[in-house]
Design an enzyme around this catalytic site. Structure first.
Site, PDB file in Angstrom:
ATOM      1  N   ALA A  99       9.901  -3.396   0.226  1.00 49.69           N
ATOM      2  CA  ALA A  99       8.777  -2.633  -0.293  1.00 49.69           C
ATOM      3  C   ALA A  99       8.225  -1.854   0.897  1.00 49.69           C
ATOM      4  O   ALA A  99       7.743  -2.444   1.862  1.00 49.69           O
ATOM      5  CB  ALA A  99       7.714  -3.561  -0.875  1.00 49.69           C
ATOM      6  N   SER A 100       8.328  -0.546   0.857  1.00 45.82           N
ATOM      7  CA  SER A 100       8.014   0.286   2.015  1.00 45.82           C
ATOM      8  C   SER A 100       6.544   0.205   2.392  1.00 45.82           C
ATOM      9  O   SER A 100       5.676  -0.141   1.576  1.00 45.82           O
ATOM     10  CB  SER A 100       8.381   1.741   1.728  1.00 45.82           C
ATOM     11  OG  SER A 100       9.762   1.874   1.464  1.00 45.82           O
ATOM     12  N   VAL A 101       6.249   0.555   3.632  1.00 46.02           N
ATOM     13  CA  VAL A 101       4.873   0.613   4.127  1.00 46.02           C
ATOM     14  C   VAL A 101       4.097   1.619   3.277  1.00 46.02           C
ATOM     15  O   VAL A 101       4.537   2.767   3.101  1.00 46.02           O
ATOM     16  CB  VAL A 101       4.858   1.045   5.604  1.00 46.02           C
ATOM     17  CG1 VAL A 101       3.429   1.153   6.117  1.00 46.02           C
ATOM     18  CG2 VAL A 101       5.673   0.082   6.454  1.00 46.02           C
TER      19      VAL A 101
END
Length: 398
Positions: A70-72
């Site tokens: 889950a990307s920043v």
């Protein structure tokens, strides 16, 4: 006694934090305030969903990097701003992840638009489907498929984006992006990754911005190479088209060290990744050097950033970026320079310093990137530099 913030309040605080550092289009900001990221991260303390950090959702038993993240959130926001999706747009996302980014896109394009997201991993695709359904985004299409193929059944797309790092632009994507359509993806070249925003103009993609980022590499592309140096205490990462012979570098760190210092200085919090970018615009010897603590303990000169520093490599010699603290200038205490090893280490260090000082004279300059199909004609400006990939040709120029 003060009550703990609710999840809605935490979500808005996170967006406030992001917007304090970056201007966002109103539609992107509204979507991030609307979509509950915690619903896409089941099993995680929901308050962690509203911290500006990446979260692993599937580990990789065969390698050091997770299979899916889950990307920043701030990177998600930055790429959505680059994409500039509009109400009614048809959007393709490669790399479904948790489904959160697809939900944001669904909010932005609205009920008259359409979002398709694809992922090669069956578990990840299933997770995204369940999470999207649970959050009320059943209208998003989720497909389990190799993202390099895309989703031609729902093409053409007004916007295409990827949340995995690509070393090359697949030919199949050209066939699916509409004329005038916009493509944003993490592009890997010469050891760095940049989120590049491009617009299609016939058989050419033309950039209008690029931002430093880091993403899990896409499965199925094999254009990058890694060589171990100094008995595994250091690693060199380079592209397949570069003339690197790692066997010539086995003893490079046993040779005398040369240090050369630029006129350029940087502040404590000032980013200097633009040096790397600038060097790639004209220099095919740029690679990424990764140095372990064991190498530092053995006396190797500390790179500017041990895990990812630009290096120039020619034959049996290399030079890489280094920093020197000089308190004479409290505003910019770090002087930038280069450390060189090997018979031509000094010459390469001076060459690196030339790149550093060129950046120092124009710290905000961003080159234009144009991408062409590998089998098509090239339009190269007088000062342009071509990087050849398998399926595309990349031209960089200031």
């Amino acid at each position: 006694m003060t009550n703990a913030p609710t999840l809605d309040e935490r979500r808005n605080q996170l967006v406030d934090q992001i917007t304090s550092d970056r201007d966002l289009p109103a539609a992107v900001e509204l979507a991030m305030r609307t979509v509950a990221r915690d619903q896409f991260l089941p099993g995680l303390d929901p308050t962690r969903a509203y911290v500006d950090e990446a979260v692993s959702i599937k580990e990789n038993p065969g390698g050091p990097l997770p299979l899916s993240l889950a990307s920043v959130p701030s990177i998600v926001a930055m790429m959505l701003a680059q994409l500039d999706a509009q109400p009614g747009d048809r959007v393709l996302e490669v790399g479904a992840g948790t489904g959160y980014n697809a939900a944001l896109l669904a909010e932005i394009v609205g009920p008259d638009g359409a979002v398709t997201t694809v992922d090669i991993d069956s578990d990840v695709a299933l997770h995204a489907r369940h999470a999207l359904n649970g959050a009320g985004y059943e209208r998003v299409t989720v497909i389990e498929r190799d993202g390099l193929i895309g989703a031609p059944e729902n093409a053409p797309y007004d916007r295409m984006t990827a949340t995995v790092g690509l070393w090359d632009l697949p030919h199949t994507w050209w066939e699916q992006l509409a004329e005038g359509g916009r493509l944003v993806f993490p592009f890997r070249w010469r050891g760095q990754t940049r989120s590049v925003a491009l617009t299609r103009r016939g058989d050419t993609l033309v950039s209008d911005g690029m931002e430093l980022c880091g993403f899990v590499p896409v499965i199925g592309q094999d254009g990058e190479r890694t060589a171990e140096l100094f008995d595994g205490k250091a690693r060199l990462h380079y592209d397949q088209d570069q003339a690197v012979d790692s066997t010539l570098l086995g003893d490079v760190f046993s040779t005398p060290l040369t240090e050369v210092w630029a006129e350029t200085r940087v502040g404590r919090e000032e980013p200097f990744d633009g040096i790397w970018l600038r060097a790639t615009v004209s220099d095919d010897t740029v690679c990424r050097l990764e140095v372990t603590s064991d190498a530092l303990d053995a006396g190797v000169r500390r790179p500017a950033i041990p895990i990812r520093t630009p290096a120039l490599v020619v034959g049996d010699s290399l030079a890489y970026m280094a920093l020197l603290r000089e308190d004479a200038d409290p505003e910019k205490p770090w002087r930038v320079g280069a450390a060189g090893y090997g018979p031509n280490g000094s010459a390469l260090a001076h060459k690196m310093v030339a790149h550093i000082d060129a950046w120092g004279a124009d710290r905000n300059g961003v080159p234009t990137m144009t991408i062409h199909p590998a089998d098509g004609p090239l339009d190269v400006p007088a000062q342009g530099h071509v990087i050849s990939k398998n399926e595309s040709s990349v031209v960089l120029a200031y």
